[in-house]
Design a protein around this motif. Structure first.
Motif, PDB file in Angstrom:
ATOM      1  N   UNK A 207     -14.232   7.621  18.491  1.00 51.38           N
ATOM      2  CA  UNK A 207     -13.275   6.835  19.271  1.00 51.38           C
ATOM      3  C   UNK A 207     -11.974   7.576  19.474  1.00 51.38           C
ATOM      4  N   UNK A 208     -10.921   6.823  19.693  1.00 49.80           N
ATOM      5  CA  UNK A 208      -9.578   7.371  19.845  1.00 49.80           C
ATOM      6  C   UNK A 208      -8.710   6.846  18.717  1.00 49.80           C
ATOM      7  N   UNK A 209      -7.838   7.730  18.184  1.00 45.68           N
ATOM      8  CA  UNK A 209      -6.875   7.324  17.159  1.00 45.68           C
ATOM      9  C   UNK A 209      -5.496   7.212  17.796  1.00 45.68           C
ATOM     10  N   UNK A 210      -4.817   6.087  17.539  1.00 49.95           N
ATOM     11  CA  UNK A 210      -3.465   5.865  18.039  1.00 49.95           C
ATOM     12  C   UNK A 210      -2.526   5.748  16.837  1.00 49.95           C
ATOM     13  N   UNK A 211      -1.889   6.864  16.419  1.00 50.22           N
ATOM     14  CA  UNK A 211      -0.937   6.770  15.312  1.00 50.22           C
ATOM     15  C   UNK A 211       0.231   5.857  15.686  1.00 50.22           C
ATOM     16  N   UNK A 212       0.584   4.946  14.775  1.00 49.43           N
ATOM     17  CA  UNK A 212       1.683   4.014  15.015  1.00 49.43           C
ATOM     18  C   UNK A 212       2.159   3.488  13.676  1.00 49.43           C
ATOM     19  N   UNK A 213       3.355   2.952  13.665  1.00 48.13           N
ATOM     20  CA  UNK A 213       3.914   2.410  12.435  1.00 48.13           C
ATOM     21  C   UNK A 213       3.126   1.182  11.993  1.00 48.13           C
ATOM     22  N   UNK A 252     -10.145  -0.798  14.437  1.00 51.67           N
ATOM     23  CA  UNK A 252     -10.329  -0.575  12.999  1.00 51.67           C
ATOM     24  C   UNK A 252      -9.014  -0.226  12.310  1.00 51.67           C
ATOM     25  N   UNK A 253      -9.038  -0.341  10.937  1.00 47.52           N
ATOM     26  CA  UNK A 253      -7.948   0.026  10.022  1.00 47.52           C
ATOM     27  C   UNK A 253      -6.743  -0.918  10.138  1.00 47.52           C
ATOM     28  N   UNK A 254      -6.931  -2.145  10.639  1.00 48.33           N
ATOM     29  CA  UNK A 254      -5.801  -3.065  10.817  1.00 48.33           C
ATOM     30  C   UNK A 254      -5.263  -3.518   9.465  1.00 48.33           C
ATOM     31  N   UNK A 255      -3.955  -3.754   9.432  1.00 43.87           N
ATOM     32  CA  UNK A 255      -3.338  -4.290   8.215  1.00 43.87           C
ATOM     33  C   UNK A 255      -3.440  -5.816   8.181  1.00 43.87           C
ATOM     34  N   UNK A 256      -3.504  -6.427   9.357  1.00 44.48           N
ATOM     35  CA  UNK A 256      -3.610  -7.888   9.445  1.00 44.48           C
ATOM     36  C   UNK A 256      -4.347  -8.242  10.731  1.00 44.48           C
ATOM     37  N   UNK A 273      -2.621  -6.147  13.636  1.00 46.66           N
ATOM     38  CA  UNK A 273      -1.496  -5.240  13.422  1.00 46.66           C
ATOM     39  C   UNK A 273      -2.016  -3.917  12.871  1.00 46.66           C
ATOM     40  N   UNK A 274      -1.359  -2.831  13.276  1.00 47.32           N
ATOM     41  CA  UNK A 274      -1.759  -1.494  12.834  1.00 47.32           C
ATOM     42  C   UNK A 274      -1.607  -1.389  11.320  1.00 47.32           C
ATOM     43  N   UNK A 275      -2.573  -0.714  10.691  1.00 48.28           N
ATOM     44  CA  UNK A 275      -2.519  -0.490   9.244  1.00 48.28           C
ATOM     45  C   UNK A 275      -3.245   0.779   8.878  1.00 48.28           C
ATOM     46  N   UNK A 276      -3.608   0.895   7.594  1.00 44.33           N
ATOM     47  CA  UNK A 276      -4.309   2.097   7.125  1.00 44.33           C
ATOM     48  C   UNK A 276      -5.403   1.719   6.143  1.00 44.33           C
ATOM     49  N   UNK A 277      -6.047   0.561   6.416  1.00 48.58           N
ATOM     50  CA  UNK A 277      -7.117   0.107   5.535  1.00 48.58           C
ATOM     51  C   UNK A 277      -8.390   0.894   5.819  1.00 48.58           C
ATOM     52  N   UNK A 278      -9.305   0.915   4.809  1.00 41.84           N
ATOM     53  CA  UNK A 278     -10.572   1.620   4.962  1.00 41.84           C
ATOM     54  C   UNK A 278     -10.395   3.123   4.780  1.00 41.84           C
ATOM     55  N   UNK A 281      -6.155   8.141   6.538  1.00 45.33           N
ATOM     56  CA  UNK A 281      -5.131   8.973   5.893  1.00 45.33           C
ATOM     57  C   UNK A 281      -3.717   8.512   6.218  1.00 45.33           C
ATOM     58  N   UNK A 282      -3.573   7.506   7.085  1.00 44.35           N
ATOM     59  CA  UNK A 282      -2.247   7.026   7.467  1.00 44.35           C
ATOM     60  C   UNK A 282      -2.374   5.889   8.469  1.00 44.35           C
ATOM     61  N   UNK A 283      -1.290   5.179   8.740  1.00 47.46           N
ATOM     62  CA  UNK A 283      -1.351   4.039   9.657  1.00 47.46           C
ATOM     63  C   UNK A 283      -1.691   4.477  11.085  1.00 47.46           C
ATOM     64  N   UNK A 284      -2.727   3.903  11.609  1.00 48.78           N
ATOM     65  CA  UNK A 284      -3.141   4.180  12.979  1.00 48.78           C
ATOM     66  C   UNK A 284      -4.209   3.157  13.388  1.00 48.78           C
ATOM     67  N   UNK A 285      -4.508   3.109  14.671  1.00 46.47           N
ATOM     68  CA  UNK A 285      -5.623   2.286  15.181  1.00 46.47           C
ATOM     69  C   UNK A 285      -6.750   3.210  15.598  1.00 46.47           C
TER      70      UNK A 285
END
Length: 331
Positions: A207-213, A252-256, A273-278, A281-285
């Motif tokens: 997929x695509x990764x969108x780094x975000x806070x 994927x990887x949502x915080x909420x 919301x963007x997170x870093x679950x799963x 290596x850092x917060x992203x979608x």
């Protein structure tokens, strides 16, 4: 009141005394007798003369009848002329409606069905110089109204078809994932083969990764139904939306997460919301697009959405200029 009656031969006289009541009764009787005589004369003379065509009375009756007929004919003609003008206005508006439906069908990319004329409900091309005109008869006016009714029915059916097609196109447009899931953020890692950030080996990125806070809004790329909302060992808090036609998007990887399985979501709705679950290596979608069970590059869909947005912006900016440059005729 006294009435004296004298007889010259007998040299006698007789006096009748009439009180107020008797005088009124006498007047009523006299009036009734006079009305009966007048009615009898009218019946015997006027009506009989009219039926038998007596020279004077017959001419008088024909004159009265002719005048009444002329007045009635003038009244009917005035109403027919007024109705004919209204029919002419309806025909002009019908031509405008035909032109509008042609433009709408062209914008919608829907070909019009063939007919005897150039367009459905439209008569073959006609024209020429107007040499003379005459008032319409009732039969001609009725035929014109019937034709207008038939044409309006055909146009109503055509507009119903156009509405249905445009609605399908609108729904299809809103069900295609072209909305950026994290607006204003650039793609960090694209679709395809890459060096895995955790193992350091070559691996397929699906997929695509969108780094975000952390806490940045994640939006639905298109309208649809939430089919999955769970915690996945690798995807973390994950949401999957079914957009119909076997198109599914994954977030994927949502915080909420704000939606649950079975929820209807609209295009651009905040779903998580963007997170870093799963496995992250850092917060992203991490954003994926599946079509008929096959992974696709989401960038193709997002690029199509950007192109459509730019086209709409150009159209919106050109329309006022074109409208200002077009002269408006006033009467």
């Amino acid at each position: 009141m006294q009435v004296i009656i004298m007889d010259a031969r007998l040299a006698r006289s007789r006096t009748l005394t009439l009180s107020g009541t008797r005088l009124v009764l006498a007047g009523l009787v006299f009036s009734l007798v006079l009305m009966c005589v007048a009615a009898g004369l009218y019946h015997l003379v006027f009506l009989k003369g009219a039926r038998e065509g007596w020279p004077v009375i017959g001419d008088l009756v024909r004159l009265v009848v002719k005048d009444d007929t002329d007045q009635r004919n003038r009244f009917v003609r005035q109403n027919l002329d007024a109705m004919a003008r209204k029919v002419g206005e309806m025909q002009a508006r019908m031509v405008q409606l035909e032109s509008l439906s042609d433009r709408v069908s062209g914008l919608a990319g829907i070909p019009l069905p063939a007919s005897t004329g150039d367009k459905p409900g439209k008569a073959p091309g006609q024209g020429g110089v107007l040499v003379a005109s005459r008032p319409l008869s009732m039969d001609e006016l009725q035929r014109t109204l019937d034709e207008l009714d038939a044409i309006s029915g055909q146009r109503a059916d055509l507009m119903t078809v156009l509405e249905s097609r445009l609605l399908d196109q609108l729904l299809s447009k809103h069900m295609i994932p072209t909305q950026e899931p994290v607006p204003g953020h650039m793609v960090g890692s694209g679709f395809g083969w890459r060096i895995d950030p955790i193992t350091g080996r070559s691996a397929l990125h699906t997929g695509l990764d969108f780094p975000a806070a952390t806490g940045s809004a994640i939006l639905a790329a298109a309208g649809g139904v939430v089919v999955t909302q769970e915690f996945h060992p690798e995807y973390g808090n994950m949401v999957e939306i079914d957009h119909g036609n076997q198109v599914i998007t994954r977030y994927a990887h949502a915080s909420r997460v704000f939606v649950r399985r079975g929820d209807l979501v609209r295009r651009g709705q905040k779903i998580a919301l963007v997170g870093t679950t799963g496995r992250s290596t850092g917060p992203h979608l991490h954003f994926e697009v599946w079509v008929q069970g096959v992974l696709q590059d989401p960038k193709k869909f997002l690029a199509a959405g950007d192109a459509a947005t730019r086209a709409q912006s150009v159209t919106a900016s050109v329309a006022p200029i074109a409208g200002a440059a077009t002269p408006v005729a006033r009467r």
